[in-house]
Design a protein around this motif. Structure first.
Motif, PDB file in Angstrom:
ATOM      1  N   SER A 228      10.342   1.252   4.555  1.00 57.70           N
ATOM      2  CA  SER A 228       9.184   2.135   4.726  1.00 57.70           C
ATOM      3  C   SER A 228       9.467   3.232   5.744  1.00 57.70           C
ATOM      4  N   LEU A 229      10.119   2.875   6.847  1.00 56.13           N
ATOM      5  CA  LEU A 229      10.379   3.851   7.903  1.00 56.13           C
ATOM      6  C   LEU A 229      11.458   4.858   7.512  1.00 56.13           C
ATOM      7  N   HIS A 231      12.107   5.859   4.577  1.00 59.31           N
ATOM      8  CA  HIS A 231      11.495   6.790   3.614  1.00 59.31           C
ATOM      9  C   HIS A 231      10.638   7.824   4.335  1.00 59.31           C
ATOM     10  N   LYS A 232       9.910   7.371   5.343  1.00 61.30           N
ATOM     11  CA  LYS A 232       8.988   8.256   6.042  1.00 61.30           C
ATOM     12  C   LYS A 232       9.692   9.224   6.977  1.00 61.30           C
ATOM     13  N   TYR A 233      10.705   8.740   7.699  1.00 60.67           N
ATOM     14  CA  TYR A 233      11.305   9.556   8.756  1.00 60.67           C
ATOM     15  C   TYR A 233      12.710  10.070   8.440  1.00 60.67           C
ATOM     16  N   GLY A 235      13.701  10.642   5.016  1.00 58.45           N
ATOM     17  CA  GLY A 235      13.698  11.306   3.721  1.00 58.45           C
ATOM     18  C   GLY A 235      14.397  10.549   2.617  1.00 58.45           C
ATOM     19  N   ASP A 238      11.537   6.575  -2.035  1.00 58.29           N
ATOM     20  CA  ASP A 238      10.413   5.661  -1.894  1.00 58.29           C
ATOM     21  C   ASP A 238      10.694   4.402  -2.711  1.00 58.29           C
ATOM     22  N   THR A 240       8.755   1.658  -2.922  1.00 61.18           N
ATOM     23  CA  THR A 240       7.538   0.851  -2.983  1.00 61.18           C
ATOM     24  C   THR A 240       7.576  -0.144  -4.136  1.00 61.18           C
ATOM     25  N   ASP A 306       0.557  -0.097  -2.490  1.00 59.69           N
ATOM     26  CA  ASP A 306       0.135   0.625  -1.288  1.00 59.69           C
ATOM     27  C   ASP A 306       1.218   0.522  -0.219  1.00 59.69           C
ATOM     28  N   LYS A 307       1.974   1.606  -0.001  1.00 57.47           N
ATOM     29  CA  LYS A 307       3.074   1.575   0.950  1.00 57.47           C
ATOM     30  C   LYS A 307       2.586   1.385   2.396  1.00 57.47           C
ATOM     31  N   LYS A 308       1.421   1.924   2.720  1.00 58.57           N
ATOM     32  CA  LYS A 308       0.888   1.760   4.076  1.00 58.57           C
ATOM     33  C   LYS A 308       0.510   0.309   4.346  1.00 58.57           C
ATOM     34  N   LEU A 311       3.651  -1.696   4.965  1.00 59.79           N
ATOM     35  CA  LEU A 311       4.176  -1.489   6.312  1.00 59.79           C
ATOM     36  C   LEU A 311       3.345  -2.241   7.349  1.00 59.79           C
TER      37      LEU A 311
END
Length: 404
Positions: A228-229, A231-233, A235, A238, A240, A306-308, A311
């Motif tokens: 998750s991290l 992907h978010k920070y 690039g 994803d 999921t 839901d990826k959030k 996490l």
């Protein structure tokens, strides 16, 4: 342009967060040097009552299960042949490799005479849990190093080692699971000798089994947290959909863990459970927020997409694991009326430096080696037997960019 100038220019281009991690690693290295120069007695707050402190509680007892993602995802992907999870394996191996390497650093720092650490290989005490953990940690660190060589061989285009490493993927996964099962559980065995010291909320004969089970579902949660991290920070793609598979596996293991935990509390625990309100609050926080809450979250259908939520659940599991290991190795050991242990500045700087080193090296390895490019559909397994550099015009085993 000289090599030194190239390195300096490369560092200047790093994000400020990475530069901050470098500063923390430098401070940790300086604190480690002070520890080796002046010794444990001057630089730490350890004493005869609490001979194990932060470096054991976090850098070893906590860090080992936090690095369990390597063997757990390896078993799921290779032994159970869920090949679609292959993209998650290599980042987990890097995390495990760094985690166990830094565990070894923490162990050397905590030894009063680190130069005598080699004696564990010379004088075997087969009846000691510490001997078993020492041998297993060394063995598993070796296995992780060999697994980590896979992206290294791809980066530098070494055909023969790469072919050999691919052949050994399944044996390495099985060996990793066997070794990890031994030392993950034996970490819990350490505390079975603390019959009159560890509080009854945590002391029971099933502590080794609880340590092993919690390492498994935390290791899988670490994979979710990490994916998750990045992907978010960073690039990266994803994942999921892939993580949804893990969210279906984790609650089963957590459910078994909860059954074992409550069974031990109900039938195997001797001594008062509610005599110390602070410890009771820590236990409730550990189980309620760190196990039951994410367990319920993993059971929801929403978490599959839901990826959030994925996490958050993984973060709560990691929080629960960290608190559990500190409860067992530190907080639950505190005795009423005795001196309370609190880490010194040197101890804290070393641990912060180790955490920063893990983050820093992971980012740098991900930047310069093909860690995230290993998708089965893009891998070319037709590798010649000769050992030579792969030409830039030749298709690279992990995609066209991996050999750049």
């Amino acid at each position: 342009m000289t090599a030194a100038k190239i390195v300096i220019n490369e560092i200047k281009g790093y994000h400020r967060f990475i530069k901050f991690m470098m500063v923390l690693v430098g401070l940790g290295a300086l604190a480690s040097l002070v520890r080796f120069i002046f010794g444990l007695g001057v630089t730490t707050n350890l004493n005869d009552t609490y001979p194990w402190g932060l470096w054991i509680s976090f850098d070893v007892v906590t860090a080992v299960p936090l690095a369990a993602g390597a063997f757990t995802i390896g078993i799921v992907a290779h032994v159970f042949h869920i090949k679609k999870l292959e993209p998650l394996v290599r980042p987990a191996i890097v995390t495990g490799f760094l985690g166990y390497s830094l565990v070894c650093v923490g162990l050397l720092l905590d030894l009063g005479q680190p130069q005598r650490g080699i004696n564990v290989l010379r004088y075997w005490n087969i009846h000691s849990p510490m001997f078993e953990v020492s041998m297993c940690v060394m063995a598993y660190t070796t296995v992780l190093t060999l697994e980590f060589l896979h992206p290294v061989a791809e980066k530098f285009g070494w055909h023969l080692p790469l072919r050999l490493l691919r052949t050994l993927e399944l044996p390495f996964a099985i060996l990793a699971a066997m070794i990890s099962t031994l030392h993950q559980s034996t970490l819990g065995t350490f505390f079975l000798i603390a019959v009159d010291k560890l509080h009854s909320l945590w002391y029971n004969p099933l502590l080794p089994l609880q340590f092993w089970l919690s390492a498994i579902f935390t290791g899988l949660s670490i994979v979710i947290f990490e994916a998750s991290l990045v992907h978010k920070y960073m690039g990266q793609p994803d994942e999921t959909d892939l993580l949804a598979t893990l969210t279906r596996i984790i609650p089963w293991i957590m459910g078994v863990y909860l059954l074992v935990k409550f069974f031990a509390l109900a039938f195997l625990t001797h001594g008062p459970l509610f005599d110390r309100p602070v410890l009771l609050a820590l236990f409730v926080l550990e189980i309620g927020l760190g196990v039951l809450t994410p367990f319920c979250m993993y059971l929801t259908k929403k978490i599959k997409t839901d990826k959030k939520l994925q996490l958050r659940a993984a973060s709560l599991v990691i929080f629960g694991l960290v608190l559990n290991r500190f409860n067992v190795s530190m907080f639950g050991m505190e005795q009423p009326g005795n001196m309370i242990y609190a880490p010194s500045l040197i101890e804290s700087l070393v641990t912060i430096g180790i955490i920063a080193a893990h983050i820093l090296f992971f980012v740098l390895i991900a930047k310069y080696f093909p860690v995230f490019e290993h998708h089965p559909e893009t891998v070319d397994y037709s590798i010649p037997d000769r050992m030579r550099r792969i030409d830039h015009g030749t298709k690279h085993p992990a995609g066209s960019e991996a050999g750049a």
